[in-house]
Design a protein around this motif. Sequence first.
Motif, short mmCIF file in Angstrom:
data_model
loop_
_atom_site.label_atom_id
_atom_site.label_comp_id
_atom_site.label_asym_id
_atom_site.label_seq_id
_atom_site.Cartn_x
_atom_site.Cartn_y
_atom_site.Cartn_z
N PRO A 1 0.84 -1.21 0.00
CA PRO A 1 0.00 0.00 0.00
C PRO A 1 0.87 1.26 0.00
O PRO A 1 1.81 1.37 0.79
CB PRO A 1 -0.80 -0.13 1.30
CG PRO A 1 -0.78 -1.58 1.63
CD PRO A 1 0.55 -2.10 1.15
N GLY A 2 0.56 2.16 -0.91
CA GLY A 2 1.32 3.41 -0.99
C GLY A 2 2.47 3.36 -1.97
O GLY A 2 3.14 4.37 -2.19
N TYR A 3 2.72 2.18 -2.59
CA TYR A 3 3.79 2.09 -3.59
C TYR A 3 3.18 2.23 -4.99
O TYR A 3 2.23 1.52 -5.34
CB TYR A 3 4.52 0.76 -3.49
CG TYR A 3 5.52 0.54 -4.61
CD1 TYR A 3 6.66 1.34 -4.72
CD2 TYR A 3 5.31 -0.44 -5.58
CE1 TYR A 3 7.56 1.17 -5.74
CE2 TYR A 3 6.20 -0.62 -6.62
CZ TYR A 3 7.33 0.18 -6.70
OH TYR A 3 8.23 0.01 -7.72
N ILE A 4 3.73 3.13 -5.79
CA ILE A 4 3.23 3.40 -7.14
C ILE A 4 4.33 3.05 -8.12
O ILE A 4 5.32 3.79 -8.27
CB ILE A 4 2.79 4.88 -7.27
CG1 ILE A 4 1.68 5.18 -6.26
CG2 ILE A 4 2.33 5.17 -8.69
CD1 ILE A 4 1.46 6.64 -5.99
N ASP A 5 4.18 1.91 -8.78
CA ASP A 5 5.23 1.41 -9.66
C ASP A 5 5.26 2.15 -10.99
O ASP A 5 6.33 2.43 -11.51
CB ASP A 5 5.03 -0.10 -9.90
CG ASP A 5 6.22 -0.72 -10.60
OD1 ASP A 5 7.34 -0.61 -10.08
OD2 ASP A 5 6.04 -1.31 -11.68
#
Length: 482
Positions: free
Chosen positions: A169-173
Amino acid sequence: MHIGIIGAGAAAVALLDALALSDDKPSGVTVFDGAPALWRGRPYQPDLDTVRVNAPPPIMSIRAGDPGHYQRWLADRDVTGYLDEGLGQPLVPRAVYGEYLEDTARDAIARLGHAGCPVRVERSAVTGFSRDGRAVLHTAAGDHVPVDRAVLAVGSGGPRDHYGLTGAPGYIDEPYPLAGTAAGLPSHHHVAVIGSGLTAVDIAVTLAAHGHTGPITLLSRTGQLPFVQQRPVRLDPLHLTPAAVRAAAEHSDVPFAHLVSLMRSELAELGQDFDALAAEITGSEDPVARLRRQLGAVDAPHHGRRLLAMVIRTVGPTAWPLLAERDREMLRTGYFRTINGLSSPMVPHNARIVLRLLDSGQLRLRSGVTKIEARSGGGFTVHDARNWSADTVFNAVNPPAYTTPAQAQPLIGSLLAVGAAESHPAGGVRAESGTRRLLVGGMPDATWHVLGNLAADSMFIATNPPGLAAEAAGLVRSLFGE
């Protein structure tokens, strides 16, 4: 001759336009792509206005031999609000440039149709390949489409997850489009951005423009920012030209030292100093001090960086396959960041925003990151010289050169399996310079061609629109035996 084009991004637009302009026409064309937005590729899809084109109009034409094509298209639109005062040129949102690509594709398709060459678009990816007298392309939708020639125009794919954060959650690849990934982000969040290149700059500028108040930290191994683009000046090289490079390769590889000597001659012709340029691009100056100095030098009379940025794009594609492999390896491994930064510099508009954010303390630049961990309760721990916390992490690291996009991997695997393509040790697939035909055992394949950075003989920097246009025009000449 029926042509299949795999991919519907900028390379496909350039190829369709070149086919429409050619005296010879195929019997038909089928374009394959399962992406939601045709003709735009990854960079130019609908997005926020803060995500702008990173180059002035004269070097963004998708039509070979016609540098004014994009400028004429822009002339019918109100772009006064997008003037970059440092460059004296309009830098429109990338979504607007995507409209230009769409319009160019539609126009080319119409012209081909009127000339008796229907163009069909299959909204499905090509996943496999076989031969049955002709080449047969297998799609994800289950169709089998026979073609006489096929062109890989698949782009360069998305970023890689170097820290294993996918799903946290909160990681934007994949940051683009920022209209989706930055929307709804709590304004107080500490945002960490992996990378400090142009994508990272886009993220920081967009967050600031939409009221983000929390800290933004750019993370990179080198801790460097892109070079700042200078106001364009007309330069007409006399020594470092494609013709001179080809002449030097008549009997052997071209030594990189010879290219350096030609660059020295160019600057001497202008009455300027090569050593000053070398110090500028290889020095270890503090990145914020360098940013401030280069912003003040947007109109500087020394043309070294301007000239080098130009010849990387105009001479580089000719010179690269003619260099000795040891020189190519040296440039790939030792100078990737420098060459990429010179050929794709930050525009002054964004550079001023970045400097303001740095001076205010909201934007930080850190090097030496060794690990990023997702915490079980949410958020992330970043490890560098100390351990610190971030709420959101954007991945802004572009894929390595010659990376096969995920959606094209099944097809490339099929080509390798049946002996229609061959991998290169440096990545990508082997291709014949000029014809763009795939090579297997040193011999060109009868069916397959490639456009863009999947070709191992291309440079390791992303091919810009004029470069794609030039490649496409050469490929059309090859298709019709010119």
